[in-house]
Enzyme design. Structure first.
Site, PDB file in Angstrom:
ATOM      1  N   LYS A 157       0.823  -1.211   0.000  1.00 42.29           N
ATOM      2  CA  LYS A 157       0.000   0.000   0.000  1.00 42.29           C
ATOM      3  C   LYS A 157       0.859   1.265   0.000  1.00 42.29           C
ATOM      4  CE  LYS A 157      -3.614  -2.328   2.741  1.00 42.29           C
ATOM      5  NZ  LYS A 157      -4.832  -2.135   1.957  1.00 42.29           N
ATOM      6  N   CYS A 213      -8.330   2.906   1.961  1.00 42.75           N
ATOM      7  CA  CYS A 213      -7.885   1.925   2.954  1.00 42.75           C
ATOM      8  C   CYS A 213      -8.292   2.442   4.323  1.00 42.75           C
ATOM      9  CB  CYS A 213      -6.382   1.702   2.911  1.00 42.75           C
ATOM     10  SG  CYS A 213      -5.807   0.584   4.227  1.00 42.75           S
ATOM     11  N   MET A 222     -10.356  -5.795   6.447  1.00 45.70           N
ATOM     12  CA  MET A 222     -10.046  -4.477   5.924  1.00 45.70           C
ATOM     13  C   MET A 222     -10.903  -3.441   6.644  1.00 45.70           C
ATOM     14  SD  MET A 222     -10.497  -7.105   3.629  1.00 45.70           S
ATOM     15  CE  MET A 222     -11.739  -6.805   2.393  1.00 45.70           C
TER      16      MET A 222
END
Length: 392
Positions: free
Chosen positions: A70, A104, A314
């Site tokens: 990420k 995210c 997540m």
């Protein structure tokens, strides 16, 4: 024969929730990478160590999982009454692309902390001791997120006793509020239904709740696809047929949600939508060996990210879970026992997580005002990352 020298770029390596990422200030990036496009994508791919046919990311800062591949770019706020702009890039492990289609949620906690460290929050708004409220503009999905970051002696408090399943060590708790969490500008339920019949070749017709909240997510009943909801990563990630099945479901769900116009587009949009399956509470053993009792959770959820079962959950999918659980009749709500709910505790492969949401129905359309969860974050390393000078 001469080869280009490496260049140095200021960067910070941070954990946020159950994810890790490389954080950059927009102004610190090479000029060609300060705007969206090929140069920026190539830089981030090289920093993380992708594309890697070995799927190890040995030559970069990625750790060869969707949770650790990420990148984050932070900039001065473009919206009034916000402290920082947050742009998230999900870097593919084995393919040469960066997916900018979603957020995210885990790294959001780290964004709040970094915004204070990095000077984005005015000093007069930072308490010597207490909680600093950071208003974040999530540029991918154009939504406001509010992080409540603890402060001690004028600095971000990173250590503490808050435990988060999926993270080895305790840290300081950061509460994160996802305001108006419906993803993008469309309806929370793009089909207009809280449950749909989703036709999937080879599987038939599956019941599905397809929701845009936190991140576009397709929820299925575990038993409809041959699972119990107690599965751990190896149960699915070591099964190529299972992974192919989930990708087929994801592609057809994306098409029905209007996220893609053609099934072929799904291959270049790996980050969204997510696929998750739910089940009623059961006892199981988490990946850490911790025993999870069915009596301690409202439901079980397993979710896939970038084609693999996630080791925990997540953050954005947790927002989708919280929101869907608050809406009567969704598969998530029904797995939790139905009825009106403001919060749920769900079991995931690493343990449990409590999330909350506020939703209301107006003129036949559901909307959510906010979803809330707790995370933690800390700086792992800061300094400069090096990439070959011909990277971009």
């Amino acid at each position: 024969m001469s080869f280009p020298k490496q260049i140095k770029i200021p960067a910070t390596y941070m954990r946020g929730g159950t994810s890790k990422g490389v954080f950059f200030r927009l102004k610190d990036l090479p000029e060609a990478c300060q705007v969206p496009g090929e140069a920026r994508d190539k830089l981030l791919l090289r920093v993380i160590g992708s594309p890697d046919p070995y799927q190890k990311q040995i030559d970069g800062l990625g750790n060869a999982t969707s949770s650790t591949s990420k990148s984050v770019i932070l900039a001065e706020p473009t919206q009034p009454d916000h402290d920082v702009d947050y742009l998230f890039g999900q870097v593919s492990i084995d393919k040469p692309f960066v997916d900018w289609s979603g957020n995210c949620g885990n790294l959001t906690a780290a964004v709040g902390a970094f915004a204070i460290h990095g000077g984005f929050v005015p000093k007069e708004r930072i308490p010597e001791n207490g909680i600093c409220t950071v208003r974040i503009w999530q540029a991918n999905i154009r939504k406001t997120i509010v992080a409540h970051v603890p402060m001690t002696d004028g600095e971000v408090q990173e250590t503490g006793d808050f435990e988060l399943d999926g993270v080895t060590f305790p840290a300081a708790e950061i509460q994160v509020e996802f305001m108006d969490p419906a993803d993008g500008d469309g309806a929370m339920f793009p089909t207009g239904n809280v449950v749909d019949d989703l036709d999937v070749p080879g599987l038939g017709t599956l019941q599905a709740t397809m929701i845009n909240a936190g991140i576009p997510t397709i929820f299925l009943n575990a038993e409809d696809i041959g699972y119990r909801g107690t599965e751990l990563q190896d149960d699915i990630n070591s099964d190529p047929k299972a992974l192919e099945m989930f990708e087929t479901i994801r592609a057809h769900g994306a098409l029905k949600m209007g996220l893609i116009a053609d099934l072929a587009e799904a291959a270049s949009r790996q980050h969204t939508p997510k696929v998750a399956f739910v089940a009623e509470p059961k006892d199981y053993q988490a990946s850490s060996g911790k025993q999870i009792r069915g009596d301690d959770v409202n439901l079980l959820v397993r979710a896939l990210s970038m084609g693999k079962l996630h080791h925990a959950m997540m953050g954005t999918a947790a927002v989708a879970i919280a929101t869907a659980s608050a809406i009567p009749g969704t598969l998530v709500n029904l797995a939790a026992g139905g009825g009106d709910r403001k919060h749920v505790t769900f079991g995931h492969p690493s343990g449990t997580l409590r999330v909350g949401a506020e939703a209301q129905e107006i003129n036949g359309q559901w909307s959510a005002t906010k979803a809330i969860m707790s995370r933690s974050a800390r700086i792992i390393m800061e300094g400069q990352v090096r990439v070959p000078g011909d990277t971009f």
